[in-house]
Write a protein that holds these residues in place. Structure first.
Motif, mmCIF file in Angstrom:
data_model
loop_
_atom_site.group_PDB
_atom_site.id
_atom_site.type_symbol
_atom_site.label_atom_id
_atom_site.label_comp_id
_atom_site.label_asym_id
_atom_site.label_seq_id
_atom_site.Cartn_x
_atom_site.Cartn_y
_atom_site.Cartn_z
ATOM 1 N N CYS A 133 41.280 11.690 45.603
ATOM 2 C CA CYS A 133 40.808 11.038 46.808
ATOM 3 C C CYS A 133 39.527 10.210 46.442
ATOM 4 C CB CYS A 133 40.458 11.879 47.940
ATOM 5 S SG CYS A 133 41.817 12.324 48.857
ATOM 6 N N GLN A 176 38.420 5.425 53.823
ATOM 7 C CA GLN A 176 39.055 6.438 53.140
ATOM 8 C C GLN A 176 37.872 7.557 52.498
ATOM 9 O OE1 GLN A 176 40.392 3.887 49.754
ATOM 10 N NE2 GLN A 176 42.419 4.037 50.605
ATOM 11 N N MET A 205 40.656 7.245 44.314
ATOM 12 C CA MET A 205 41.095 6.422 45.175
ATOM 13 C C MET A 205 39.808 5.432 45.962
ATOM 14 S SD MET A 205 43.532 6.541 48.772
ATOM 15 C CE MET A 205 42.417 7.803 49.287
ATOM 16 N N VAL A 206 38.850 6.294 46.409
ATOM 17 C CA VAL A 206 37.521 5.548 46.800
ATOM 18 C C VAL A 206 36.978 4.831 45.835
ATOM 19 C CG1 VAL A 206 35.286 5.743 47.847
ATOM 20 C CG2 VAL A 206 37.374 6.962 49.000
ATOM 21 N N MET A 263 38.032 10.653 54.749
ATOM 22 C CA MET A 263 39.067 11.563 54.196
ATOM 23 C C MET A 263 38.688 12.236 53.132
ATOM 24 S SD MET A 263 42.884 10.858 52.971
ATOM 25 C CE MET A 263 42.262 9.792 51.352
ATOM 26 N N THR A 264 37.807 11.435 51.964
ATOM 27 C CA THR A 264 37.403 12.284 50.629
ATOM 28 C C THR A 264 36.382 13.226 51.163
ATOM 29 O OG1 THR A 264 37.962 9.930 49.723
ATOM 30 C CG2 THR A 264 36.387 11.424 48.592
ATOM 31 N N LYS A 270 39.087 -0.989 52.435
ATOM 32 C CA LYS A 270 39.795 0.208 52.618
ATOM 33 C C LYS A 270 39.131 1.506 52.284
ATOM 34 C CE LYS A 270 44.484 -1.409 53.109
ATOM 35 N NZ LYS A 270 45.828 -1.322 52.385
ATOM 36 N N TRP A 271 37.962 1.374 51.397
ATOM 37 C CA TRP A 271 37.178 2.525 51.000
ATOM 38 C C TRP A 271 36.399 2.971 51.920
ATOM 39 C CZ3 TRP A 271 31.984 2.225 50.784
ATOM 40 C CH2 TRP A 271 31.556 1.188 50.917
#
Length: 176
Positions: free
Chosen positions: A105, A131, A108-109, A134-135, A127-128
């Protein structure tokens, strides 16, 4: 350290509740806005992003409070020593999986910041940004698993068992 971690888990629960409130606010604003002929651009997108953030930010708080569904059919049938070993095994698996998930995660960020991608909608959002919720939620769940793993290794009961027995609603339901 215990006080700090408990405040951290509680704070993530409050933040999750805030995002739930925002979902309700956005829905109500859209409903009333339609009565007057106006709309909030991308309100459904913002509500969806709030739902994702709320879901992940609530994970650690829910684990610590004993709110996750646990199937204890096997553990209840084991001797106390074997049940403790099984509990340690479950917490070790949860810790490893959440550590793995946390790493990816975060990755991804990080990639989202380096190579920006945007949401589809009237209001494009990198999108980050969603996110991150979530992270943070997954990293806090990882910390909560490590916390419980260390507690059980040191001979204490896991937080979800302690807090479940301390919850007045659970004691009241057990007496009915």
């Amino acid at each position: 350290m215990r006080h700090f971690l408990d405040k951290l888990y509680f704070g993530s629960g409050l933040l999750a509740a805030f995002f739930l409130f925002m979902i309700g606010f956005l829905v109500m604003a859209q409903v009333f806005g339609r009565l007057f002929g106006w709309m909030i651009p991308s309100a459904d997108d913002f509500a969806r992003l709030c739902l994702a953030a709320s879901s992940f930010l609530a994970l650690a708080f829910t684990l610590r409070r004993g709110g996750h569904i646990r199937v204890k059919l096997l553990i209840e049938r084991l001797s106390p020593g074997a049940a403790r070993i099984a509990e340690i095994g479950c917490l070790a698996c949860g810790t490893v999986l959440m550590g793995y998930f946390s790493y990816y995660c975060f990755d991804m960020v990080h990639d989202g910041i380096l190579f920006p991608d945007y949401t589809v909608g009237l209001v494009p959002i990198p999108k980050w940004i969603p996110q991150i919720g979530m992270t943070i939620g997954v990293v806090l769940l990882f910390i909560a698993f490590v916390d419980d793993f260390v507690c059980v290794i040191s001979g204490q009961a896991p937080s979800y068992e302690r807090n479940k027995s301390e919850n007045p609603e659970d004691r009241h339901a057990a007496h009915e």
